[in-house]
Enzyme design. Structure first.
Site, PDB file in Angstrom:
ATOM      1  N   SER A  10      70.665  51.084  94.290  1.00 38.79           N
ATOM      2  CA  SER A  10      71.873  51.459  95.016  1.00 38.79           C
ATOM      3  C   SER A  10      72.686  50.211  95.342  1.00 38.79           C
ATOM      4  CB  SER A  10      71.525  52.207  96.297  1.00 38.79           C
ATOM      5  OG  SER A  10      71.378  51.287  97.352  1.00 38.79           O
ATOM      6  N   LYS A  11      73.914  50.451  95.773  1.00 34.10           N
ATOM      7  CA  LYS A  11      74.824  49.326  96.054  1.00 34.10           C
ATOM      8  C   LYS A  11      74.298  48.411  97.139  1.00 34.10           C
ATOM      9  CE  LYS A  11      78.699  51.690  94.422  1.00 34.10           C
ATOM     10  NZ  LYS A  11      79.681  52.091  93.814  1.00 34.10           N
ATOM     11  N   ARG A  12      73.371  48.913  97.938  1.00 36.30           N
ATOM     12  CA  ARG A  12      72.856  48.105  99.033  1.00 36.30           C
ATOM     13  C   ARG A  12      71.666  47.241  98.619  1.00 36.30           C
ATOM     14  NH1 ARG A  12      74.532  52.726 100.557  1.00 36.30           N
ATOM     15  NH2 ARG A  12      72.574  53.665  99.950  1.00 36.30           N
ATOM     16  N   ASP A  13      71.116  47.499  97.439  1.00 36.84           N
ATOM     17  CA  ASP A  13      69.949  46.711  97.027  1.00 36.84           C
ATOM     18  C   ASP A  13      70.346  45.280  96.680  1.00 36.84           C
ATOM     19  OD1 ASP A  13      67.864  48.608  97.243  1.00 36.84           O
ATOM     20  OD2 ASP A  13      68.644  49.633  95.467  1.00 36.84           O
TER      21      ASP A  13
END
Ligand code: GLU
Length: 475
Positions: A229-232
Site C-alpha cells: 500500500s501507499k503507506r508501506d
C-alpha cells in the site's frame, strides 16, 4: 520513428503520489514499446476533478523522467492523437457518445447516461442489494490475456457512462481513448482485470476489435499476504530519489517485480532487458517487494560508477541531507549540518573518503553516517563496541604497539601498512584482528568502515596518532 504498429499507453490518474506499482506498469509499457519498436504514449486520466491535483501530476512527470522513461507522445511532447489529458478531450467524448446514441446503445435514466447491453431483459430481485434489477442475457466477453491467459466474464447489467453531473465515467473515457489513440496493447495492473469485460462490451458497441490485454500481477508487501500500500516503506518512487538510489538500479529492480530473464540474473543493463522483455514472460503469480534485493542491485551499480559520477552522486546526497536538516531546530540536526558542510567543503579529503567507501555501501544514503569521523575530531565512540573490544585480550597494549608502528610506518601504500601490522601480530603470536578492532575503535569510534589501512592513509599519520593517543589516555 516507430518501426512497428505497436502502440501502448501508460494512463495514470494523478490522484496520489507516484506509487511503485504505477511505476512498474509504466515501465512494462515502456519496455514493450522499446522491445517492439512501437510507440509509448503517456495519457493523463484526469477526469475526476475533485481528486486530481497538479502537484501529483508534476510528480508523475518528474518520476518518469528520473527513471528514464521517455514518452513518444503525450503532454509536453505532442503527437497526432492529442490532447493527451482527458480533461481536455470533452468534445471527443461527446462525439463518441453521439455514436452510441445513434446506434441505440445509450439511454438516459435518473439524470445519468447508461450503456445498453444486447440481449433479452428480465426483472430480477437481487438478494444482495435488496432491490429489483434488470438483468440482460448476454454472452460472455472473452479475453485472451497475454499474461493471465483465457478469461471469460459476463456483463449482465447496463452500466453508467456519464454521471448525472455530466462527467464521463472511467470505463467510457478509457475505452474511447484507447480507440481514438489506436492503442494495440493494454498493459495494466491486475486490479483492472475485473473492468475488462465492460471495456470489451464498449469496444464491440463501437464496432472496434479490442486491443490485446496484458494484466500484470500485484506487488505484495515484503512480509505478509497483503498488497503493497501507499503507506508501506518503499512504496513511493520519490522516496528512492530522496534517499539517493540510482535511477538505473531502481529501474532494474522494478523490472524484476514480476519478470525475469528466464534465469536468475538480477543486475542487467537496460539494453539487455529491452532485448529480452516480452509480455508472455511476465509471471502470473504476484511479485513480492524485497528491499534487500533493491539494495543489492543498487550496490552493484554503485560499484561500477566511474569515480567522478560516484563523487557527484555522493555530493548531491550530502547536499540533500543539508537541505532537509537545515530548518530542524535540534542540536543533533545542527551538528549534522555542520559536519556535512565541512565534509563537502574539503574537496580533496571528500574525494578520498568517498572513493574509499564506494565498494562498501549499498546506497549513498549510508555515506553521511558511514564517513562522519573523517571530517571531525569530535566523533562519537560507540559504547557497545567499546565494551566488546576492551573486554578481549589486552587492547591497550596492542594500541601502544600500534602507536609505535604508526610513527614510522610507510603511509604511501595500503599493502605495506597491512604487512607491517600483520608482522607485528605474528611476532606477538596474535592475529591481525586483535590490532584492527582496537585501532578501528580508537580512530573511528565504531567497528564498521572501510579497510583500516585505507582509513589510516586517508586520515594521515598525524591524525591517526593523535586519535590513538587521545583514546589511550582516556581508556
Ligand atoms: N487511470 C487508470 C489507473 O490509473 C488506468 C487504467 C488503464 O491503464 O487502463 O489505474
Amino acid at each position: 520513428m516507430p518501426t512497428s504498429k505497436v502502440r501502448v499507453r501508460f494512463a495514470p490518474s494523478p490522484t496520489g503520489f507516484f506509487h511503485i506499482g504505477s511505476a512498474r506498469t509504466a515501465l512494462f509499457n515502456w519496455l514493450y514499446a522499446r522491445h517492439t519498436g512501437g510507440t509509448f504514449v503517456l495519457r493523463i486520466e484526469d477526469t475526476d476533478k475533485e481528486r486530481n491535483s497538479e502537484e501529483f501530476l508534476g510528480v508523475i512527470y518528474d518520476s518518469l523522467r528520473w527513471l528514464g522513461m521517455d514518452w513518444d507522445e503525450g503532454p509536453g511532447k505532442g503527437g497526432d492523437f492529442g490532447p493527451y489529458r482527458q480533461s481536455e478531450r470533452d468534445a471527443i467524448y461527446r462525439e463518441y457518445l453521439a455514436k452510441l446514441q445513434a446506434a441505440g446503445r445509450a439511454y438516459e435514466k435518473d439524470g445519468a447516461i447508461w450503456f445498453k447491453l444486447l440481449g433479452e431483459r428480465s426483472e430480477v430481485f437481487d438478494e444482495h442489494r435488496q432491490k429489483t434489477v434488470t438483468k440482460v442475457a448476454n454472452t460472455p466477453a472473452i479475453i485472451e490475456d497475454l499474461i493471465r491467459g483465457h478469461v471469460e466474464r459476463t456483463e449482465d447489467e447496463d452500466f453508467v457512462i456519464f454521471r448525472s453531473d455530466g462527467n464521463p465515467v472511467f470505463h467510457f473515457v478509457n475505452v474511447v481513448d484507447d480507440i481514438a489513440m489506436k492503442i494495440t496493447h493494454v498493459i495494466r495492473g491486475e486490479d483492472h482485470l475485473s473492468n475488462t469485460s465492460k471495456h470489451v462490451e464498449l469496444f464491440k458497441a463501437f464496432g472496434v476489435t479490442p486491443p490485446q490485454f496484458a494484466h500484470i500481477p500485484l506487488i505484495l508487501k515484503s512480509n505478509g499476504p497483503g498488497k503493497m500500500s501507499k503507506r508501506d516503506q518503499g512504496a513511493l518512487i520519490e522516496e528512492y530519489q530522496r534517499r539517493g538510489f540510482l535511477p538505473e538500479a531502481v529501474v532494474n529492480f522494478l523490472c524484476l517485480l514480476g519478470w525475469n530473464p528466464g534465469d536468475d540474473r538480477e543486475k542487467m543493463p537496460i539494453a539487455e532487458i529491452i532485448r529480452l522483455f516480452d509480455l508472455p514472460g511476465v509471471n502470473q503469480s504476484n511479485a513480492r517487494f524485497d528491499e534487500k534485493k533493491l539494495a543489492h542491485v543498487n550496490m552493484g551499480y554503485l560499484l561500477e560508477l566511474p569515480a567522478d559520477r560516484f563523487l557527484a552522486h555522493a555530493r548531491s546526497h550530502f547536499e540533500r541531507r543539508i537541505e532537509a536538516l537545515a530548518g530542524v531546530p535540534t542540536d543533533e540536526a545542527k551538528a549534522s549540518v555542520a559536519l556535512y558542510r565541512s565534509a563537502i567543503s574539503a574537496p580533496a579529503l571528500f574525494r578520498e573518503v568517498m572513493l574509499l567507501s564506494q565498494p562498501k555501501i549499498k546506497s549513498v544514503e549510508e555515506l553521511p553516517a558511514y564517513t562522519g569521523y573523517f571530517f571531525s575530531e569530535d566523533y562519537p565512540i560507540d559504547d557497545k563496541v567499546r565494551a566488546k573490544v576492551m573486554a578481549k585480550g589486552d587492547p591497550k597494549a596492542r594500541l601502544r604497539e600500534l602507536i609505535e608502528l604508526v610513527r614510522t610506518a610507510d603511509f604511501g601504500s595500503d599493502l605495506a601498512l597491512e604487512t607491517a601490522i600483520k608482522d607485528l601480530a605474528t611476532a606477538g603470536g596474535l592475529g591481525f584482528g586483535d590490532y584492527q578492532s582496537v585501532a578501528r575503535l580508537a580512530v573511528s569510534g565504531t567497528n564498521v568502515g572501510p579497510s583500516i589501512t585505507g582509513m589510516f592513509r586517508v586520515l594521515g599519520r598525524e591524525r591517526v596518532l593523535a586519535r590513538m593517543e587521545r583514546f589511550l589516555a582516556a581508556a
